[in-house]
Every structure is written in C-alpha cells, then in structure tokens.
Design a protein around this motif. Structure first.
Motif, short mmCIF file in Angstrom:
data_model
loop_
_atom_site.label_atom_id
_atom_site.label_comp_id
_atom_site.label_asym_id
_atom_site.label_seq_id
_atom_site.Cartn_x
_atom_site.Cartn_y
_atom_site.Cartn_z
N GLU A 196 0.86 -1.19 0.00
CA GLU A 196 0.00 0.00 0.00
C GLU A 196 0.88 1.23 0.00
N TYR A 197 0.52 2.21 -0.82
CA TYR A 197 1.29 3.45 -0.88
C TYR A 197 0.33 4.59 -1.22
N TYR A 231 -1.13 -1.91 -4.44
CA TYR A 231 -0.46 -2.37 -5.65
C TYR A 231 -0.14 -3.85 -5.49
N SER A 232 -0.40 -4.60 -6.54
CA SER A 232 -0.07 -6.03 -6.53
C SER A 232 0.65 -6.37 -7.83
N THR A 233 1.59 -7.31 -7.74
CA THR A 233 2.31 -7.77 -8.92
C THR A 233 2.22 -9.29 -8.99
N GLY A 234 2.45 -9.83 -10.17
CA GLY A 234 2.37 -11.27 -10.35
C GLY A 234 3.17 -11.71 -11.55
N ARG A 235 3.14 -12.99 -11.78
CA ARG A 235 3.89 -13.56 -12.90
C ARG A 235 3.05 -13.60 -14.17
N ASP A 236 2.08 -12.71 -14.25
CA ASP A 236 1.31 -12.52 -15.48
C ASP A 236 1.77 -11.28 -16.22
N GLY A 237 2.86 -10.66 -15.76
CA GLY A 237 3.42 -9.50 -16.45
C GLY A 237 2.68 -8.21 -16.22
N SER A 238 1.98 -8.07 -15.10
CA SER A 238 1.18 -6.86 -14.88
C SER A 238 1.25 -6.43 -13.42
#
Length: 1199
Positions: free
Chosen positions: A608-609, A614-621
């Motif tokens: 959180e910012y 914000y979340s990231t993953g191995r789907d490139g997004s």
C-alpha cells in the motif's frame, strides 16, 4: 468567439516537436532547437528553461554554433580554460542558428539570461549543412557549407556573400564539417550520397574554377549522417545509415597541414546500434554516438571499441541530437545531452575518465566465494544504505553471514531444517529505544518456524505453524493494540496461515524477544494453497491484503467485529474448519476475494502506498487497487514491456523527495495523515522489477525504457536487490540509479552491479519531458482546469494516441508553455488510431458542469488488432503545488479475436483477417447506463458496440460488411424535432470516396439492444472524393444566425486534397420501406484545399471550419450559403499532420491543436484584441527575411 470571424488572428502558443539541435554553453547552459524555436536551459541546481524564442520562422533548427566554441576558427579542443574565462568576462554570447536554407544571428546575455535577435533570417539558395565561425570583429564572418558540395563566405550582419567556391564533384551531401583557422586554409569534409567521405580545400582550385577532391575515405555502406573531428588526436568520426560508427586517423586538418595525412586509415569500426546512427561526438579516448534505436552509446577506446555504457532516456523514435560539454571532451566531469524524436531532452553527468582502469564492461558478476557447508538456497541483504552484508541459508539448515571475505555460521537449525527451508528477514526497532535490530525467520518441513536476532542468534523463539510443511514466511508491519509492531505470517498445510506479533525488548540482562499468537487466516480451497505476499493496511484498522500462489488477492479483517462475524458463518464453512481448531483459535476467512486475477503462476507481492494498493504477479502486470467499503476493486492494470512476464515487485519514485523510495511489496510503512476529502488522486510514479527471460530487469512504464538489465539466469532462484542511496540527487530526477543484485547461480553466491555506475553517473535528468516518439495519430480535448488565486493559470487537458501503442494524458499551459505528461496508458498491443471522450460528473462532485477545478471523462481508444479500451479519467489541480494530477480507472477492454485466443487447438486453424484495425470511432449514443460506439473498420465492416460502465463490459451489437473496402471515417448525427421524434444517422466513408448514411434510430427505442437487428445496407450513398475520405464532420446548418430545421452541413476531406461541403435536408416522413429520405440541397468543393491528403477536419462553429494536412498548413474556412471561403492560413511545424481538434476556450477566443510528428497548439483571437500588436508584428516580419544570392562562379577574394 464572436462573429465576424474574418477578423480572427491565429497564432502558435505551444510546440512539441523533435529536438534536432543541442549545444552546451560551458557547463551552465544548454541550448536546444525544437522546430524553429531556440531555448536556453540553465543546468545549475535543477534544469530550468530561462528563455525561448522563435528564430527561423518556417525552418527547423539543425545546428547551433556559439561563438565561444568557434572563435577565430578554432574548435574547442585545446585551450578550454582561456576560452571559458573570456566569455564569462564579456557576459554576452553571439550564436549562429541554422536549419534548412535559413541562418540567423542571435545574442544571449548570460547575466540577464535573455535571447535577442540580431538581423533578419538570411535565406540562402541551397541547404545549409555546417557553419564555421571565422571572424567575430568588426563583423562576424561565417564559413557555410552547402548541400551541393560548395562553400561560401558570408557577412552575417549585412548578408553579403564575399566568396563562393564549389567542388568539381557536385554531388549531394548528407553531412559536412568545416575545419580550419581562417578562410584561406579551410578544409571541408563531406559525406556524399555515394557513402564516401571527401576532403577538399576551397583554395585548391584548378583552371576550370572547380576545387578538386584531395582525400577520399571509403568503407561505409550507407550515407553519412554526422561528422566530428578531434584536433588534439587527429581523429575523424563518421556516423552512417549502415548502423556503424567509423573512426579515422586523418592527422591535422586545416591551416598549413591542408587535408592531413596522405593515406588516412580507419582505426575502428564500431557496431552496437540496432538502427541508423544519426549523431557522433568525440572526446579523448571516448566516442559518443546516438541513433534511431533510441540509445546513446559511450565507446571506450581502451576496450578495443567496446560499449562502455548505454544511455537510454527517450521513447520510440530515436535520438535526433547529441551534445557533449567541453569538460567531457577534455575527459573531465561534464555533461552529455540527448534530444529525441519524442520532443524530450535528457542530460547525464559523465564522470572523469580513470586512466588506470581498463575495465570497460557494462556489467560485472562477482563470485562472492561462499565457502559454507552445503548448497546455498536462500540469500538476503542485511543493512541500510551502502553498508550491506549478505545472509545465506543452505540446504544443511545453517545460516551464514558474510564478514568481509569470510563467511561465518550464525545459526544451525539441525536435522529438521536440512534439505528444505524458507527464510525472510526484517529490521525491528527495540521497544522504548532507538536501536534497530535485524530479525530472521526460518521455516522447515515439520511446521517449525525459528525466529532469532541476526546479531545475537541466541535470542530467539521457536514457533509452531501446524504439523506440515511451511510453504512461506512473511513479515508485515502494522498497528497492533495502538502501537506499531511486526507481524510474522507462516503458511502451513491445508491453507492455514499462522500469525504472531514479534517484539524485541531490552532490560539490564540484554535483548529479549516476545511473541503473541493471533488468529490464523484460512485461504480459499485451491491446488496451490499458500501465501506469497501480505501487507497490512494501517489506515484501515485490522485489514490485511494478501496474495496467494493461485494468483488470487485476498482481504482479511482481524478486528473484533469480524471475529464475531466469523462465529456466525454457515455450517458448511464451519465444517471445513472444525478439524483445524488449535491453540491459535478459529481461522478467519477473507472478506473480499479477487480470484485468480494474476493468473495461475501466482501473486509475487502486494503493498500500500498513498491510499492505493499495488499487486504484482507472474502474469506480467501490476494491478492498482482500491478498498471501498471492505471490498477490493481493481482500478487499473499496468503491463510491463513485451516478454517481461515475471514481475516481482515495484519501486516507487517519490514525487516530493529527491531519493528513490524503495518499497518492498511485502512491507507497509507508516503514512502521513491526509484529509480524505482533499486527498491527492495522483498515482505515484513507479518502476517494475522482474525478469525477462534470463535477465533481471528494472522497467520504467512511464518512460517506456529499461533502467537496468543483469544476466542472472532467470527468476527461478533466490535473489536480493538493493539500490544505492545518494545524498546529492536532484528532486526532478524521477529516475532510479543502478544498484547491486545478489543472487544464487550454479550453487554460488554472485553479486552483480554496473562498473559504469561508479565511473559514470547514469542518473539522467529530464530537462524536457517527451511525448510519443513515433508520431501522434489522434488527439482529443477533454476540458480545461483553472488555477484560482493570485497567480491564475489555465491548463488544457488532452488525450493523445500514438503509433507507439500508448495513450497519453497531457496538460498544457498556454501561458507558460509547460507540457505535463499526467499518465501513459500501455494496454494497446498495436497503434492507436481513434479517440473519443464523454464528459462525466464525479461521483463526489458537488458543483455543476461548469466546475473548472476538475475534469472527469470517459475516454475510449481504438486502433490496431481490433482493440477497444475504455477508461475513466479524473484530472484535478493539486491543492499544494497547483499542478494537474490524474487518476486513471480502467473500465473495460475488447478485442474481436478474444474468442479465437481462447479457442483450443487454435494452431490447427487459420485465423481470419488477423490485422483488422479500427480506423475511426464515433459516439452514437451517450446514455446513463451504456454508451454506444460506432466503428469504421479496415475489413470493410461498420460495427456498433455497447459499453456499460457499471458491469465493465463491452458488447458488439451489430456489424455489417456492406462496404467491400476499408471504412476510413464515421460520424453520427442525432436529430429531435418539435414533435419529439428522434432520428439517429450514421455516416460512413470509405477508400473509394463514397459517403453512405445509415439509419440507426431503432437502436434508441430497442429495450433489448443485444437482440437488435441493424440495417443491412445504407439508405443513402453519394460519391464525393476521387479517393479515400479521411475526415467527416457534421453540424446543423446556420442561416442568418438561425438554425434551419432538419438541414445539416456535411464537410469531408480526402486523400485527393479536396475539401467538400454539402447541405442536406432530412425528411422524417416515413416511407413505404420504413426509412427516411435525404435531399442534397447544395454541394461545393475546393479541389486543392491542401497540396497533400487532408487528414484533419474539425468544426469550431456551424460557420467556421479548420483543416490540416501533411503539407503543414492549418487553414481556417467559413461555411456560408454560397459555399466555402478561406479565411486564414498558418504554417504548422508539426510534420506528417494526422489529426486536429478545435474548441472554444473559457477566456474567449478559440483553440486548435494539431498532432503528427509532435503537437502544436494554436490560439484564435479577435482582431480587436490584437489588432495593434499584429500590425506591429507584421511590419517587423516584413524585415525579418532577406534573400541571399550568391554567384555560380569562383570568387577568390582574400580575407
């Protein structure tokens, strides 16, 4: 704007064009050429524009020659110190600016920091390639090289040609360079159209009056774009179309040495660019080159011509200008600047060359020499700033700490921790103390989690996370019982996540560790049921945002209210957890779930910012999320570059501080209190950290550039990254410096960092931000923002679509000339061809539609690969800084081939027409529930789409392939008469020059629009142009300041350069076939309205029309009962004009924006306001141009 429009005055206010010329004035000022505009930027403290002036009218600046660098014909390679001191004492600098066939003398006062024109624009009869200062007093004399291999001597003040010489080979030159102290000893180096370099002297003539070629350099297989000569070493560098840079040893040129060595040799052939090389600059033992691939390469001589460093600071389109300051040429610490086709300017601080260092590798990988027992499995960095030590856990259950060159065992876990373990570390503040200690948590196969202090391994505690395998351990900082504490989460078997709060206290006997058990979390049932990321949301008490290996995002609440809610769960949920009761208590289920949003490869991090998640993953997004009433909602999806499918985390670039603030996404930080009613809506700039194939990558999605690349072998390994911390960073840098990456490869602990980051400051500063690099295809005006108060300022907000597949949100201040890029949307996979926007009211908006402090719009973008995207944009003025900020919410997306992409065994079938493009778009109906859009498509179809914001869906309602050719443009017109009868017409135009009209009225009355059957053919068609129709615009016809009922004006522009106007009467009487009829009342055409295809057409009013074309003319037309009449014509500096938009402003007058290879904003005002000013300007402009005629015979005048 009031009527009569014949008195309108049209002028340019803002220009964004490719930067084609750069030059430094010492180390304090940078001169830039953008179109005909010369600008001066101060490099002291933060870069700032001090002066700007239109110098060359309709010519584009291609060269800037300050007198200090060319005094008495000497290039600035020898006596740098004396040259600098003489200029500072004079406090005035004369500058020659040239481009095309124009040249002008300009004066710059370094004290007052202002530009002043000296004399008119001198227009020569040939293209100018280079200018050389020969004499400054009493009159400035210039040596000028021309495109047809000729030179002349020019008096810059009078414009008189004193001497003229030409070469016997009158071929076309692509580049030229003049070298020598005076006119009689000049040497011209020319890059010919035959891929050769020729050297000749004007004084070396023959009886036929032509100078002979004395040296010829062969080797290039493409034309030569740029030349540079270093007098100190006798080197000549050439940059070519063949993607190479060649370095020649030519000796001393000019003066008594003539054309130098009898047999010049090629010292180096430098291949490293991926496209044409446009610019080259020389320094001692260094070569700088820049080209169409957008890279600026620094070549190190000691590395046998290898690339020492790569500077990237521009979007697609390449680097068009390159400059190196005098200190950098002398191999001291100085500046290097690049200007791009995107209109941006970046500068870098190039450090002094280290002569005792022969290492020129851009990347080094150092084996840290791990000598512990077993194979390293997990590596982490311990420490703050630059004082980092490395922590390694092995498959023998031992934890090692690096101490210089040695590795010491600090903890041994025994047999339970062998062969498998997971480890995470964090720093914890000791209770009631300022001391910071590092804490390590290690999990094993049997549910054990050992927590201990890194500095004192004897202080620790062994925790139990069930009986099975501990899949992961995570640290999360949050508020617990009113104080900040660290929470340890351990994912055990059967989807249970065990939690403890960990505190470190100190008393007389030393440090102690205290733990408190919390209720565990229960993950939803799935195959890979463990946690991969977690963060607390401190502003929302008791909320946890978590990500699991299945790619789902989960929101948990551990407050007392939620515990009681969990006690009232259904019998089915109770049955699932009745066997999972333990000392930890009943597990908590998620209150909100986004199942599988990051794909099957899992979530890699969350954080959180500034009130956004914000979340990231191995789907490139990267997904930007909000929590609204304890419900997770995805606001926007930001994708990385092509091929970067593994994103591990993001690093935030602080907008209000100089340093890069790194936020590991499994870590939360304390936030400052913000009033929710006036909280900023701006999204913080961030960069993506992840893996592209075998490389560790840091990617900037805003600038679309790669900041760091390390060949580590890929993401299937343990690694840790730490960025360096510098105290002297600039607040406007907004960039990330290269840091250190530690990783495990082939059983060894490796460290990788850029050696160039210690020798060369790779932190580029943005002097001027760029836009699209490959051309802007379309532009749409959203609205205006007005800053109230003592210093009022008007910001115009635009959306642009480019050939670089991005959509940009811009704010332009016409008063100050500032262009601010608010957001860059990268969801399109091909070029963006069409834009449309609908004004919406904010959800919390209290004011009316005339609110000038915010703009809220639905924006639709369409283009290649038949892709349609919808966004909600909210733009406001930041209350603290007064700058516009933007919030982007992604509504929906659609592609025609989505069903084909999901089809099984699609590799066995043939995809029909995979290159369908949306050529044009028009809003058919703006409803409260849904919006109807009409599309003109390249496959000959006209399609109708329904976009529903509430359900985030896009549905295709109708398509018709009546047109057997590409549909270039569409437009709609909605009519409602006095009897409340509605009529909706769709106009479509194709490549054969025909305009067709469709009746879509039935879709307005259809309750079930999905089942609506559209027309199979248009009811009216008329040929208008000889070829394709690029633009259509419709308005009700005005006669004697009154609207004529059921009469419309239809204007069109085509590839044939013709502008047409038709007056059409609409008869709403129902015919036997159930349609309506159209009657053509009048038809006028201007066959040569433009000398090239007419690409932009927009109505300012029912009687005022604006057009543009690649011929770079902006034309204003009046539409009356007797046809079309030209009013004004203005030259536009936007090449390859692709579209325009026109509107009336809030403060009177009208505005027009033209897009193409850049963007230009024009203002239309009343003559009454500017009549005196325009008259004075006209008189001045009449004397601002002077034709320079030169003879075509040899004049041997001595000077």
């Amino acid at each position: 704007m009031a009527c009569p429009v014949e008195s309108a005055v049209m002028k340019s206010t803002v220009l964004v064009a490719p930067v084609t010329a750069l030059e430094f004035l010492g180390e304090d000022f940078l001169l830039t050429g953008e179109g005909p505009v010369l600008s001066v930027y101060s490099l002291q403290a933060s870069p700032k524009e001090y002066a700007s002036l239109n110098v060359l009218h309709n010519y584009r600046i291609h060269g800037i020659r300050p007198s200090r660098k060319h005094q008495f014909g000497e290039r600035p390679f020898n006596n740098l110190i004396s040259s600098e001191s003489s200029v500072l004492a004079n406090n005035k600098e004369d500058i020659i600016v040239f481009g095309g066939k124009g040249v002008r003398l300009v004066s710059f006062n370094t004290g007052g920091r202002c530009l002043k024109l000296i004399g008119p624009v001198l227009e020569l009869q040939d293209w100018i390639l280079d200018i050389h200062w020969l004499k400054k007093q009493p009159h400035p004399l210039l040596g000028i090289s021309l495109a047809h291999n000729a030179v002349l001597l020019l008096d810059a003040e009078s414009g008189n040609v004193l001497s003229f010489y030409s070469c016997v080979e009158t071929c076309l030159l692509y580049s030229a360079l003049m070298i020598g102290p005076n006119w009689d000893s000049l040497v011209l180096v020319g890059g010919t159209v035959f891929n050769q370099l020729v050297l000749w002297r004007p004084t070396g003539t023959k009886p036929d009056g032509k100078s002979q070629v004395e040296r010829r350099l062969l080797g290039h297989t493409g034309v030569i774009f740029s030349l540079c000569y270093l007098q100190k070493s006798g080197w000549l560098a050439s940059a070519s179309d063949d993607r190479s840079v060649r370095l020649w040893s030519v000796g001393t040129l000019g003066g008594d040495a003539g054309c130098g060595e009898e047999s010049p040799t090629c010292l180096r052939v430098l291949y490293g660019h991926q496209a044409r090389v446009f610019c080259v600059r020389l320094a001692s033992n260094r070569v700088f080159s820049a080209g169409e691939d957008g890279a600026c390469l620094l070549w190190e001589w000691g590395g046998e011509g290898k690339v020492g460093h790569t500077f990237r600071g521009h979007r697609s389109g390449g680097v068009r200008a390159l400059a190196v300051s005098e200190e950098s040429i002398g191999c001291k610490e100085g500046w290097m600047a690049t200007g791009g086709a995107d209109g941006g300017v970046r500068i870098w601080r190039v450090a002094e060359e280290k002569k005792d260092c022969e290492e020129t590798q851009t990347e080094t990988q150092l084996d840290l020499g791990f000598k512990g027992q077993g194979c390293p499995k997990v590596v982490r960095l311990v420490g703050e700033g630059e004082l980092n030590t490395i922590l390694v856990c092995t498959d023998q259950g031992e934890v090692y700490l690096s101490q210089g060159d040695s590795w010491d065992v600090i903890w041994q876990g025994g047999a339970e921790f062998q062969s498998y373990c997971v480890m995470e570390i964090t720093s914890i503040q000791v209770q009631n103390s300022d001391c910071i200690v590092w804490v390590c948590a290690v999990g094993n196969l049997n549910g054990g989690v050992q927590v201990f202090l890194v500095g004192q391994p004897g202080v620790g505690v062994l925790l139990r996370a069930g009986e099975g395998k501990v899949h992961s351990v995570l640290w999360a900082k949050g508020l617990f019982e009113g104080s900040w504490s660290w929470c340890l989460l351990a994912s055990g078997s059967e989807g249970l996540v065990y939690r403890w709060t960990i505190k470190v206290t100190e008393d007389e006997s030393g440090l102690h560790m205290q733990e408190e058990t919390l209720l565990p979390f229960l993950l939803p049932p799935c195959a890979k049921r463990w946690l991969t990321a977690a963060v607390t949301l401190p502003k929302r008490k008791g909320l946890y945002l978590c990500g699991d290996r299945r790619g789902s995002l989960l929101l948990y609440n551990d407050t007392e209210e939620n515990v009681r809610r969990n006690e009232g769960r259904t019998d089915l949920e109770k049955k699932e957890t009745e066997n999972k009761q333990s000392d930890h208590g009943s597990p908590l289920s998620p209150i909100s779930t986004l199942y599988g949003v990051h794909g099957k490869q899992g979530v890699t991090s969350v954080c959180e910012y500034q009130d956004l998640c914000y979340s990231t993953g191995r789907d490139g997004s990267v997904r930007i999320l909000t929590v609204e009433e304890s419900v997770l909602k995805v606001r926007r999806v930001q994708r990385a570059c092509r091929g970067m499918e593994w994103i591990e985390k993001v690093l935030f670039l602080g907008s209000d501080g100089p340093e890069v603030r790194e936020k590991l996404l499994n870590e939360g930080i304390e936030k400052r209190t913000i009033d929710q009613g006036s909280a900023s809506i701006a999204e913080t700039r961030f960069v993506m950290v992840g893996f592209h194939s075998v490389h560790f990558i840091i990617w900037d999605p805003h600038r679309q550039e790669k900041l760091l690349s390390v060949a580590c072998g890929g993401g299937h390994r343990s690694w840790a990254y730490k960025h360096p911390i510098y105290a002297d960073t600039d607040p406007r840098a907004h960039t990330l410096r290269q840091g250190t990456l530690v990783f495990i490869k082939h059983g060894a602990v490796m460290a990788s960092h850029s050696l160039a980051s210690t020798e060369t400051d790779v932190n580029g500063l943005t002097v001027k931000e760029g836009l699209h690099g490959r051309g802007i295809s379309c532009v749409c005006h959203l609205g205006s923002l007005t800053k109230t108060g003592q210093f009022s300022e008007l910001w115009e907000v635009f959306v642009t679509g480019g050939e670089d597949t991005t959509v940009g949100v811009l704010a332009i201040s016409a008063k100050s000339g500032n262009v601010k890029v608010l957001s860059v949307l990268t969801d399109h996979i091909s070029n963006v061809r069409a834009l449309a926007a609908i004004r919406r009211r904010e959800t919390n908006e209290k004011g009316g539609d005339d609110d000038t402090t915010s703009v809220c719009s639905l924006v639709f973008s369409a283009g290649g690969r038949a892709q349609l995207q919808c966004y909600r944009l909210l733009i406001r003025l930041d209350e603290q800084q007064g700058q516009p900020v933007c919030q982007v919410t992604q509504i929906a997306g659609h592609r025609l081939d989505e069903q084909w992409e999901r089809k099984r065994n699609r590799h066995k079938t043939v995809k029909m027409d995979p290159e369908t493009r949306y050529m044009s778009m028009s809003v058919v109906h703006n409803g409260t529930e849904c919006v109807l859009l009409a599309m003109g498509c390249s496959d000959g179809a006209v399609r109708l789409f329904s976009v529903t914001e509430s359900s985030s869906s896009v549905d295709m309602l109708w398509e018709c392939f009546y047109h057997q050719r590409c549909v270039l443009s569409v437009a709609t017109y909605k009519l409602e008469d006095s009897l409340d009868r509605k009529l909706l017409l769709l106009f479509s135009a194709t490549t054969d020059g025909c305009i067709s009209v469709w009746d879509l009225t039935a879709v307005l009355n259809s309750k079930a629009s999905v089942s609506w059957q559209g027309p199979s053919a248009p009811f009216f068609s008329i040929p208008v142009h000889q070829s394709g129709v690029n633009a259509l615009t419709i308005s009700p016809r005005r006669e004697m300041r009154q609207m004529e009922e059921n009469v419309i004006s239809l204007a069109s522009g085509g590839d044939d350069g013709q502008l047409s106007l038709m007056h059409i009467k609409i008869d709403q009487k129902k015919q036997e076939n159930g349609g309506v009829s159209l009657q053509l009342l009048a038809h006028w055409s201007v066959p040569l309205a433009h000398s090239s295809p007419l690409t932009g057409l927009c109505l300012l009013s029912p009687t005022l029309l604006v057009t543009t074309s690649p011929d770079q003319r902006l034309c204003l037309w009046s539409m009356n009962s007797d046809g079309l009449h030209p009013l004004k014509v203005l030259f536009s500096h936007t090449a390859d004009a692709a579209g325009l938009w026109a509107w009336f402003g809030q403060e009177g007058g009208a505005w027009v924006v033209v897009c193409g290879q850049g963007l230009q904003l024009f203002q239309l005002t009343e003559r009454k306001m500017d009549e005196l000013h325009e008259t004075v300007n006209r008189n001045i402009k009449e004397g601002e141009r002077k034709k320079v005629m030169f003879p075509h015979h040899v004049s041997r005048t001595k000077h």
